[in-house]
Scaffold this active site. Structure first.
Site, PDB file in Angstrom:
ATOM      1  N   CYS A 147       0.831  -1.205   0.000  1.00  7.45           N
ATOM      2  CA  CYS A 147       0.000   0.000   0.000  1.00  7.45           C
ATOM      3  C   CYS A 147       0.869   1.260   0.000  1.00  7.45           C
ATOM      4  O   CYS A 147       0.389   2.338  -0.355  1.00  7.45           O
ATOM      5  CB  CYS A 147      -0.967  -0.013   1.168  1.00  7.45           C
ATOM      6  SG  CYS A 147      -0.202  -0.099   2.784  1.00  7.45           S
ATOM      7  N   HIS A 148       2.138   1.123   0.352  1.00 12.88           N
ATOM      8  CA  HIS A 148       3.048   2.270   0.334  1.00 12.88           C
ATOM      9  C   HIS A 148       3.244   2.811  -1.082  1.00 12.88           C
ATOM     10  O   HIS A 148       3.714   3.930  -1.254  1.00 12.88           O
ATOM     11  CB  HIS A 148       4.405   1.895   0.961  1.00 12.88           C
ATOM     12  CG  HIS A 148       5.079   0.741   0.300  1.00 12.88           C
ATOM     13  ND1 HIS A 148       4.862  -0.569   0.702  1.00 12.88           N
ATOM     14  CD2 HIS A 148       5.954   0.683  -0.735  1.00 12.88           C
ATOM     15  CE1 HIS A 148       5.589  -1.376  -0.065  1.00 12.88           C
ATOM     16  NE2 HIS A 148       6.251  -0.645  -0.946  1.00 12.88           N
TER      17      HIS A 148
END
Length: 151
Positions: free
Chosen positions: A120-121
């Site tokens: 998700c980064h």
């Protein structure tokens, strides 16, 4: 459920909660549980050495309690390549057909149970880095690491 830890290149520990499968992975500033060992440790170390998540066995994640939308998002993120980034709007449009779902996408990202390995980064704001549940500085460090800028 048992907790296991492993050091990361990001000055944080990854904490794995495991029963039969991995139920969650989170970043922590402190060790928790016992040191990760065996094949999973080798797998994680290979990911760190090669800077590539493709060496992680995603079948070991317990995704049974995830919503269909979360599963769709996780599947998308897992298929992304190291160093790629996308805006919340781009992900919302790709997955849900309309960029107006960017806030809903952000909420799904915020509840990611598998930090780092479901990347998700790699989702950023249109005009900046965006948020990260473990801290924006860590998000920046992970993105730099993926590009080979952080050793």
């Amino acid at each position: 459920m048992s907790k296991f830890y492993i050091d990361t290149p990001f000055d944080r520990w990854l904490i794995f909660d495991i029963k039969e499968k991995i139920n969650s992975i989170s970043f922590s500033e402190e060790k928790s549980g016992i040191e990760l060992s065996n094949h999973l440790k080798r797998e994680v170390l290979t990911v760190f050495e090669r800077r590539d998540l493709e060496f992680f066995d995603y079948s070991s994640l317990n995704t049974s309690s995830l919503s269909e939308k979360a599963k769709l998002l996780y599947s998308f993120l897992i298929k992304t390549k190291t160093g790629e980034t996308f805006t919340y709007s781009e992900v919302a449009k790709e997955l849900f057909g309309d960029e107006k779902y960017r806030r809903a996408t952000a909420m799904l990202l915020k509840s990611n149970r598998f930090a780092f390995f479901v990347p998700c980064h790699r989702v950023v704001a249109k005009n900046g880095i965006g948020g990260y549940s473990a801290g924006v500085e860590l998000k920046l460090n992970i993105l730099k690491w993926e590009k080979g800028e952080l050793l």
